[in-house]
Design an enzyme around this catalytic site. Structure first.
Site, PDB file in Angstrom:
ATOM      1  N   GLU A 161     -13.795   5.356   0.097  1.00  0.00           N
ATOM      2  CA  GLU A 161     -14.647   4.378   0.784  1.00  0.00           C
ATOM      3  C   GLU A 161     -15.392   5.060   1.928  1.00  0.00           C
ATOM      4  OE1 GLU A 161     -12.465   0.396   1.220  1.00  0.00           O
ATOM      5  OE2 GLU A 161     -10.908   1.695   0.388  1.00  0.00           O
TER       6      GLU A 161
ATOM      7  N   GLU B 110      -9.130   9.175   5.936  1.00  0.00           N
ATOM      8  CA  GLU B 110      -9.246   7.737   5.628  1.00  0.00           C
ATOM      9  C   GLU B 110     -10.227   7.453   4.484  1.00  0.00           C
ATOM     10  OE1 GLU B 110      -8.257   4.694   7.417  1.00  0.00           O
ATOM     11  OE2 GLU B 110      -6.687   5.807   8.450  1.00  0.00           O
TER      12      GLU B 110
ATOM     13  N   GLU C 280       0.848  -1.194   0.000  1.00  0.00           N
ATOM     14  CA  GLU C 280       0.000   0.000   0.000  1.00  0.00           C
ATOM     15  C   GLU C 280       0.875   1.232   0.000  1.00  0.00           C
ATOM     16  OE1 GLU C 280      -2.738   0.310   3.359  1.00  0.00           O
ATOM     17  OE2 GLU C 280      -3.039  -1.853   3.364  1.00  0.00           O
TER      18      GLU C 280
ATOM     19  N   LYS D 194     -15.359   4.002   5.896  1.00  0.00           N
ATOM     20  CA  LYS D 194     -14.136   4.071   6.690  1.00  0.00           C
ATOM     21  C   LYS D 194     -14.286   5.201   7.708  1.00  0.00           C
ATOM     22  CE  LYS D 194     -10.624   1.834   4.797  1.00  0.00           C
ATOM     23  NZ  LYS D 194      -9.191   1.775   4.564  1.00  0.00           N
TER      24      LYS D 194
END
Ligand SMILES: *[C@@H]1O[C@H](CO)[C@@H](O)[C@H](O)[C@H]1NC(C)=O
Length: 342
Positions: free
Chosen positions: A314, A322, A262, A317
């Site tokens: 997303e 984030e 990542e 999250k």
């Protein structure tokens, strides 16, 4: 004179050789993480079509998901597949559970999905699940071999496993991580498998914006920012990877490769430096860096296999940065443009 000339020629040939190798065999090393923590994401078949249309040939999937694995069938995309952290204990103590895991999540797809690595756990070292990681890796490895499936087994760690990361050559695991990391390094070394590492210059910068230069974090520094013996660092990404290499060497993992499972930069959410422009610059530069120049100052010969985080913003999250690491919005429009196949 003659010898100096020969040495020069030799080095030039060697450099040419390295460039040739990185550009042919490992021309495309960029992958993208496919996170599913949102309630507005496109269906997996649409997502895989988006990967394909953008020539993204590697994908990391955090947990097994039959719908996603079915969508991947026949796609030629190489896949890193993770276990749930919650099943590490069971995987570590129960060989038949590991065998079931392989029979459920890998074997049915193995003829049509290209599994690159299986990772047992994500960022659980150090911590209360850490001691389960290596036995889970062993059980998964045995189960895969028993099923005649040749997929390397590893784990994914955060740079929090390090107690020392500066300068990179002094990189060392923390006391709490070292006891777990040393036997994992030995296992990976014996199997010639890589360690997956999540590398976030963003968090280093956001945590100390006065000490960490933004241009060093974004790959835009023009000169060496950190000199470490004979090695010079123009970007924090390479420095973080090399500190991990130094720690691995001290723990018996001299030949273990690092794969960056990542890396990314948030485009919003209120964090320090979390802007669309910084995210665009970081992600384009990290792709150009690993696809073009290859490896790190310590390991220059081999391009760093790297997975961007992440495909989508997303919305389930934790609130803030984030939720804003995506290259795409859930409607599949770009948050900013990244050249993904240079
Ligand atoms: C798998 O992914 C699909 C599509 O995003 C989702 O609806 C489903 O809940 C996921 N299944 C599991 C077991 O996570």
């Amino acid at each position: 004179m003659g010898q100096v000339m020969l040495l020069f020629l030799g080095v030039s040939m060697w450099l040419l050789g390295c460039r040739w190798i990185t550009h042919s065999a490992e021309a495309l090393v960029i992958g993208v993480n496919y996170g599913l923590i949102g309630d507005d994401l496109p269906s997996p078949d649409k997502v895989i079509a988006l990967y394909t249309s953008r020539s993204i040939t590697r994908l990391r999937l955090f947990n097994p998901n039959a719908t996603v694995l079915e969508a991947l069938q026949g796609s030629a995309i190489e896949v890193i597949l993770g276990t749930y952290n919650e099943e590490l204990q069971r995987l570590s103590t129960d060989a038949s559970y590991a065998a079931d895991w392989v029979q459920t999540n890998v074997a049915p797809y193995a003829s049509s999905v290209r599994f690159r690595y299986i990772n047992a756990g994500n960022e659980v070292i150090p911590g209360k699940l850490a001691s389960y990681v290596l036995p889970a890796m062993r059980n998964l490895d045995s189960a895969l071999r028993a099923a005649n499936l040749h997929v390397p087994v590893t784990t994914a760690v955060a740079t929090q496993v390090l107690a020392v990361s500066y300068p990179p050559s002094q990189g060392a695991f923390s006391e709490s991580a070292a006891g777990v990391m040393a036997p994992i390094a030995a296992f990976l070394q014996a199997k010639k498998s890589p360690l997956l590492v999540n590398v976030y210059p963003y968090f280093a910068y956001a945590g100390s914006p006065r000490d960490v230069r933004l241009d060093y974090a974004l790959f835009t520094a023009q000169d060496v920012v950190v000199r470490d013996g004979s090695l010079g660092y123009t970007n924090l990404f390479d420095a973080m990877i090399d500190s991990m290499y130094a720690a691995l060497e001290k723990s018996g993992g001299t030949d273990v490769d690092i794969v960056v499972s990542e890396t990314g930069w948030p485009s919003g959410g209120g964090g320090v430096g979390a802007t669309v422009e910084n995210a665009r610059v970081y992600n384009n530069n990290v792709v150009a860096h690993v696809a073009g120049s290859g490896g790190t100052p310590k390991r220059p010969a081999k391009a760093t296999e790297t997975y961007l985080f992440a495909m989508f913003n997303e919305n389930l999250k934790p609130e803030g940065t984030e939720r804003n690491f995506g290259l795409f919005r859930p409607d599949m429009s770009e948050v900013y443009h990244v050249v993904l196949s240079p």
